[in-house]
Scaffold this active site. Structure first.
Site, PDB file in Angstrom:
ATOM      1  CE  LYS A 241      71.836  33.634  51.063  1.00 33.81           C
ATOM      2  NZ  LYS A 241      72.592  34.821  50.685  1.00 33.81           N
TER       3      LYS A 241
ATOM      4  CE  LYS B 121      78.408  37.917  52.673  1.00 34.02           C
ATOM      5  NZ  LYS B 121      78.428  38.666  53.915  1.00 34.02           N
TER       6      LYS B 121
ATOM      7  CB  SER C 255      75.493  36.754  49.935  1.00 32.83           C
ATOM      8  OG  SER C 255      75.817  37.877  50.700  1.00 32.83           O
TER       9      SER C 255
HETATM   10  P1  NAD Z   1      65.813  40.380  53.067  1.00 27.74           P
HETATM   11  O1  NAD Z   1      65.144  39.073  52.883  1.00 27.74           O
HETATM   12  O2  NAD Z   1      65.573  41.169  54.308  1.00 27.74           O
HETATM   13  O3  NAD Z   1      65.467  41.352  51.834  1.00 27.74           O
HETATM   14  C1  NAD Z   1      65.328  40.934  50.523  1.00 27.74           C
HETATM   15  C2  NAD Z   1      64.261  41.768  49.844  1.00 27.74           C
HETATM   16  O4  NAD Z   1      64.170  41.348  48.489  1.00 27.74           O
HETATM   17  C3  NAD Z   1      62.871  41.595  50.464  1.00 27.74           C
HETATM   18  O5  NAD Z   1      62.337  42.866  50.780  1.00 27.74           O
HETATM   19  C4  NAD Z   1      62.064  40.904  49.377  1.00 27.74           C
HETATM   20  O6  NAD Z   1      60.702  41.283  49.345  1.00 27.74           O
HETATM   21  C5  NAD Z   1      62.782  41.348  48.122  1.00 27.74           C
HETATM   22  N1  NAD Z   1      62.612  40.457  46.969  1.00 27.74           N
HETATM   23  C6  NAD Z   1      62.711  39.105  46.935  1.00 27.74           C
HETATM   24  N2  NAD Z   1      62.546  38.665  45.677  1.00 27.74           N
HETATM   25  C7  NAD Z   1      62.352  39.750  44.905  1.00 27.74           C
HETATM   26  C8  NAD Z   1      62.125  39.951  43.519  1.00 27.74           C
HETATM   27  N3  NAD Z   1      62.093  38.917  42.667  1.00 27.74           N
HETATM   28  N4  NAD Z   1      61.942  41.202  43.072  1.00 27.74           N
HETATM   29  C9  NAD Z   1      61.988  42.266  43.923  1.00 27.74           C
HETATM   30  N5  NAD Z   1      62.204  42.144  45.248  1.00 27.74           N
HETATM   31  C10 NAD Z   1      62.378  40.908  45.725  1.00 27.74           C
HETATM   32  O7  NAD Z   1      67.378  40.100  52.874  1.00 27.74           O
HETATM   33  P2  NAD Z   1      68.602  40.994  53.409  1.00 27.74           P
HETATM   34  O8  NAD Z   1      68.907  40.651  54.818  1.00 27.74           O
HETATM   35  O9  NAD Z   1      68.377  42.404  53.014  1.00 27.74           O
HETATM   36  O10 NAD Z   1      69.799  40.370  52.551  1.00 27.74           O
HETATM   37  C11 NAD Z   1      69.966  40.636  51.185  1.00 27.74           C
HETATM   38  C12 NAD Z   1      71.258  39.960  50.739  1.00 27.74           C
HETATM   39  O11 NAD Z   1      72.360  40.511  51.476  1.00 27.74           O
HETATM   40  C13 NAD Z   1      71.279  38.440  50.986  1.00 27.74           C
HETATM   41  O12 NAD Z   1      71.914  37.813  49.918  1.00 27.74           O
HETATM   42  C14 NAD Z   1      72.093  38.313  52.272  1.00 27.74           C
HETATM   43  O13 NAD Z   1      72.752  37.067  52.363  1.00 27.74           O
HETATM   44  C15 NAD Z   1      73.064  39.469  52.126  1.00 27.74           C
HETATM   45  N6  NAD Z   1      73.568  40.000  53.399  1.00 27.74           N
HETATM   46  C16 NAD Z   1      72.712  40.204  54.446  1.00 27.74           C
HETATM   47  C17 NAD Z   1      73.204  40.701  55.640  1.00 27.74           C
HETATM   48  C18 NAD Z   1      72.308  40.932  56.841  1.00 27.74           C
HETATM   49  O14 NAD Z   1      72.830  41.204  57.926  1.00 27.74           O
HETATM   50  N7  NAD Z   1      71.001  40.836  56.707  1.00 27.74           N
HETATM   51  C19 NAD Z   1      74.569  40.996  55.763  1.00 27.74           C
HETATM   52  C20 NAD Z   1      75.415  40.823  54.673  1.00 27.74           C
HETATM   53  C21 NAD Z   1      74.897  40.312  53.485  1.00 27.74           C
END
Ligand code: NAD
Length: 302
Positions: free
Chosen positions: A243, A173, A98
């Site tokens: 965010k 979104k 997102s």
């Molecule tokens: P998270 O922080 O749990 O996971 C992100 C992952 O990306 C981490 O494992 C981190 O180590 C990795 N990462 C960060 N920078 C990196 C890079 N440069 N190279 C490689 N890996 C890297 O986040 P999440 O909860 O999985 O969310 C991911 C996206 O989905 C976000 O944009 C969030 O807003 C969206 N989202 C999350 C949810 C939820 O319920 N968690 C629901 C809908 C949408």
């Protein structure tokens, strides 16, 4: 038809489940994350380990990114050792994070210079939706490109909407997240107020659910998070919602749309982050108001 080889970058709360579902569905995955732990987990299920985002993109037809925010998407796609460095022309990049619609457009434009096509495909449905493959996926980019990759998205989600050009998936979104933030701040105020005035939280819940004030978030967050006072279980983090609301305010500056309620909600969640609740589920925002009012909205849903 043979299944396309996929590079998957970002194996966090969401990406971890999504990548697992792809492996289970028989896709060949090359996975990368800055954190080695989830990489090892997915590799143990049969995926290949990549050394960088460029490496994950090198020998595949599709690259999926599921990263926290704009900066991480730019770093992993456009930065040194990033997707555009490794991917060959013809590769398709699907960003499911997102982020701001303008960042999607920027990444898409840079990708296009290298002959790489782009879809923005953010999701809704949380970690449960990611695990159960029931996510709602909102897609921006060329419709034909979505049609070509529908099968892959269907492994991760149940409802897939085509919204329009690049950035439009992120736009819808953002609109959804505005409603989540505003609604949750409203739930906190209403439930704390009712409790302070002497109505039992269970009674508020029961009557509001049968009345016009009800919402999806009341149905879900009140019984599962607020009533037990358990905000550390997997959910959607305060920091992520903050965010998302920030992205809406940023877009509002450019589009000159006044967003009074979103701005208020942003302050609620910023205060929650400042008070150390950033990693907790977004419903933890009620704790601040509970402290101020000297009541707790705890109970047991019937
Ligand atoms: P998270 O922080 O749990 O996971 C992100 C992952 O990306 C981490 O494992 C981190 O180590 C990795 N990462 C960060 N920078 C990196 C890079 N440069 N190279 C490689 N890996 C890297 O986040 P999440 O909860 O999985 O969310 C991911 C996206 O989905 C976000 O944009 C969030 O807003 C969206 N989202 C999350 C949810 C939820 O319920 N968690 C629901 C809908 C949408």
């Amino acid at each position: 038809m043979t299944k396309k080889a996929i590079g998957f970058i970002g194996l966090g709360a969401m990406g971890n489940h999504m990548a697992r579902n792809l492996v289970k569905a028989g896709y060949s995955l090359a996975v990368y994350d800055l954190n080695p732990k989830p990489v090892e987990e997915i590799v143990s299920l049969g995926a290949k380990k990549a050394k960088s985002s460029a490496d994950a993109a090198k020998s595949v037809e599709v690259v999926i990114t599921m990263l926290p925010a704009d900066e991480e998407v730019k770093a992993a796609c456009l930065g040194p050792g990033g997707v555009l460095e490794g991917a060959k022309p013809g590769t398709v990049l699907i960003d499911m994070s997102s982020i701001a619609p303008h960042t999607s457009k920027q990444v898409a434009a840079e990708a296009q210079k290298k002959g790489i096509r782009f879809l923005d495909a953010p999701v809704s449905g949380g970690t449960t939706g990611a695990e159960k493959a029931t996510l709602t996926i909102m897609v921006g980019g060329e419709k034909a490109l979505l049609d070509e990759h529908m099968e892959i998205l269907q492994v991760m989600g149940k409802t897939i909407y085509y919204v329009g050009d690049v950035g439009m998936g992120e736009t819808i979104k953002m609109v959804n997240q505005m409603l989540v933030g505003i609604n949750l701040a409203g739930i906190a105020e209403a439930f704390v107020m009712g409790t302070k005035l002497g109505v039992a939280p269970e009674v508020i819940y029961k009557i509001v659910r049968a009345s016009s004030g009800n919402s999806f978030l009341i149905d879900h967050r009140v019984p599962n998070y607020i009533f037990p006072g358990n905000f550390t279980q997997p959910g959607f983090a305060v920091d992520l919602l903050r965010k998302d609301l920030g992205l809406a305010l940023e877009s509002a500056k450019v589009s000159k749309v006044p967003l009074f309620m979103t701005a208020q909600a942003y302050q609620y969640f910023t205060r929650a982050t400042a008070e150390g609740l950033g990693k907790m589920d977004m419903s933890a925002v009620i704790e601040l108001l509970e402290k101020t009012a000297g009541v707790q909205v705890r109970g047991k849903a019937e």
